[in-house]
Design a protein around this motif. Structure first.
Motif, PDB file in Angstrom:
ATOM      1  N   TYR A  76       0.803  -1.223   0.000  1.00 26.72           N
ATOM      2  CA  TYR A  76       0.000   0.000   0.000  1.00 26.72           C
ATOM      3  C   TYR A  76       0.841   1.281   0.000  1.00 26.72           C
ATOM      4  O   TYR A  76       0.329   2.363   0.278  1.00 26.72           O
ATOM      5  CB  TYR A  76      -0.959  -0.002   1.184  1.00 26.72           C
ATOM      6  N   GLY A  77       2.122   1.153  -0.343  1.00 25.61           N
ATOM      7  CA  GLY A  77       2.973   2.320  -0.503  1.00 25.61           C
ATOM      8  C   GLY A  77       4.092   2.378   0.514  1.00 25.61           C
ATOM      9  O   GLY A  77       3.901   2.058   1.695  1.00 25.61           O
ATOM     10  N   ALA A  78       5.277   2.796   0.066  1.00 28.65           N
ATOM     11  CA  ALA A  78       6.435   2.925   0.957  1.00 28.65           C
ATOM     12  C   ALA A  78       6.170   3.974   2.021  1.00 28.65           C
ATOM     13  O   ALA A  78       5.620   5.043   1.745  1.00 28.65           O
ATOM     14  CB  ALA A  78       7.675   3.299   0.144  1.00 28.65           C
ATOM     15  N   GLY A  79       6.569   3.675   3.248  1.00 31.96           N
ATOM     16  CA  GLY A  79       6.388   4.611   4.350  1.00 31.96           C
ATOM     17  C   GLY A  79       5.012   4.556   4.978  1.00 31.96           C
ATOM     18  O   GLY A  79       4.629   5.471   5.712  1.00 31.96           O
ATOM     19  N   PRO A 127      -4.368   2.787   1.867  1.00 32.23           N
ATOM     20  CA  PRO A 127      -3.346   3.073   0.841  1.00 32.23           C
ATOM     21  C   PRO A 127      -2.737   4.466   0.969  1.00 32.23           C
ATOM     22  O   PRO A 127      -3.434   5.447   1.234  1.00 32.23           O
ATOM     23  CB  PRO A 127      -4.124   2.931  -0.476  1.00 32.23           C
ATOM     24  N   ASN A 128      -1.423   4.520   0.797  1.00 35.75           N
ATOM     25  CA  ASN A 128      -0.684   5.780   0.782  1.00 35.75           C
ATOM     26  C   ASN A 128      -0.948   6.571  -0.492  1.00 35.75           C
ATOM     27  O   ASN A 128      -1.342   6.019  -1.522  1.00 35.75           O
ATOM     28  CB  ASN A 128       0.826   5.502   0.825  1.00 35.75           C
ATOM     29  N   ALA A 129      -0.611   7.851  -0.441  1.00 42.86           N
ATOM     30  CA  ALA A 129      -0.660   8.682  -1.642  1.00 42.86           C
ATOM     31  C   ALA A 129       0.257   8.128  -2.726  1.00 42.86           C
ATOM     32  O   ALA A 129      -0.018   8.289  -3.920  1.00 42.86           O
ATOM     33  CB  ALA A 129      -0.271  10.115  -1.302  1.00 42.86           C
ATOM     34  N   ASN A 130       1.354   7.475  -2.327  1.00 46.47           N
ATOM     35  CA  ASN A 130       2.334   6.970  -3.297  1.00 46.47           C
ATOM     36  C   ASN A 130       2.081   5.522  -3.706  1.00 46.47           C
ATOM     37  O   ASN A 130       2.951   4.873  -4.290  1.00 46.47           O
ATOM     38  CB  ASN A 130       3.755   7.114  -2.748  1.00 46.47           C
ATOM     39  N   VAL A 131       0.887   5.000  -3.429  1.00 49.75           N
ATOM     40  CA  VAL A 131       0.578   3.617  -3.779  1.00 49.75           C
ATOM     41  C   VAL A 131       0.548   3.445  -5.302  1.00 49.75           C
ATOM     42  O   VAL A 131       0.232   4.380  -6.044  1.00 49.75           O
ATOM     43  CB  VAL A 131      -0.779   3.198  -3.168  1.00 49.75           C
TER      44      VAL A 131
END
Length: 339
Positions: free
Chosen positions: A262-265, A312-316
């Motif tokens: 779901y995205g790094a960090g 989910p992250n913004a960077n997913v």
């Protein structure tokens, strides 16, 4: 006569892929065809065998150049015709096909943050703005930063034919959101990548950068996510299917499997504060923005609708998040005879 085709692809940068693009001049009346690039410069090949292949999968009118010019979204292939390991769209395709009869639809809420130099737009040099509270959906030059750029990005997305549902200012200064969908899994992921490319490209003209960093400012500030709204034909008609979808996302090793993709960090953002659930715990609830998955209040009243995965992250990677949700939820609905 000829037109400009801007070939756009997702590179192999880890842990978060970046967008790349280059321009090809194409004769009028000719469709954009297969092209190549130097994969050793995009973390997709070694120099001793650097050629990689761009295969167009979707085209959109180019709102930057106008006229007959096109944006050309591509998948990346190896020279032997196999999908490159960074090509996550190729992994989504068979899953989307398998469950197409369930008519899955997605709406993805893309949050992002503008930066001016090394600081979020609206953060004073050497200090911090007033605490969050008045910025969300705010108005006025003392609380809103970057609106002209946001409006231009929206215009560009609409001119490109993207299915944008709306925009709004978010909780932190310089933080905004746009929503893509509702669309099928491949369509929503394709359009989100194009909307991201247009965001970065539009911001260039304003001398501002946009980041999908999930925790762009440390401290008492909300992070940036890509809340993912999902439904199937059964969920749009049956509340039991809503509950089964929520339950399926929390069974066995599914929570950890999803969180890992779901995205790094993601751990820095999903802390249990700032409208998030802890990354290590799974929960769902009606109207609960502190849960992993929210059932909107209107869905409970109507006994049908959709769910919102808030993790989910913004960077997913949208190809990955849609694949995981479709595979998990649609498999469970099929097994429970709720498809």
């Amino acid at each position: 006569m000829a037109y400009k085709a801007e070939y756009i692809w997702i590179d192999g940068t880890e842990p978060t892929a970046k967008l790349r693009s280059k321009t090809k001049i194409v004769a009028d009346g000719v469709e954009p065809g297969t092209w190549g690039f130097d994969g050793s410069s995009t973390s997709q090949a070694e120099g001793r065998s650097s050629d990689r292949v761009l295969e167009p999968v979707a085209t959109y009118p180019d709102p930057i150049r106008g006229g007959a010019h096109l944006l050309v979204l591509c998948e990346v292939f190896n020279i032997d015709g196999t999908p490159h390991e960074s090509n996550t769209r190729a992994l989504l395709r068979p899953v989307a096909d398998r469950f197409a009869a369930q008519q899955p639809l997605f709406g993805i809420e893309q949050e992002y943050t503008f930066f001016q130099g090394s600081r979020p737009l609206g953060f004073p040099d050497g200090g911090y703005p007033a605490p969050q509270g008045g910025y969300y959906c705010g108005v006025g030059a003392d609380e809103i930063y970057g609106r002209a750029l946001v409006e231009k990005h929206l215009d560009n997305c609409l001119a490109a034919g993207l299915t944008i549902s709306g925009i709004n200012a978010e909780v932190m200064p310089g933080q905004w959101e746009f929503q893509v969908g509702p669309l099928s899994p491949l369509e929503v992921a394709d359009q989100l990548w194009i909307a991201r490319w247009l965001l970065h490209r539009t911001a260039e003209d304003f001398g501002i950068s946009a980041t999908l960093e999930p925790k762009p400012a440390r401290g008492d500030w909300n992070g940036a996510g890509a809340h993912t709204n999902f439904s199937t034909s059964a969920m749009r008609e049956n509340y039991a299917a809503i509950i089964e979808a929520c339950e399926s996302l929390g069974r066995g090793d599914k929570p950890l499997e999803h969180i890992r993709s779901y995205g790094a960090g993601v751990e820095a953002r999903l802390t249990g504060a700032h409208e998030t659930a802890p990354w290590s715990e799974y929960s769902y609830g009606v109207s609960d923005r502190g849960a992993s998955v929210r059932i909107p209040w209107q869905v409970e009243i109507d006994k049908k609708g959709y769910i919102e995965d808030r993790r989910p992250n913004a960077n997913v990677d949208p190809y990955t998040v849609t694949r995981l949700i479709v595979d998990t939820c649609c498999t469970a609905l099929e097994a429970a005879d709720l498809a």
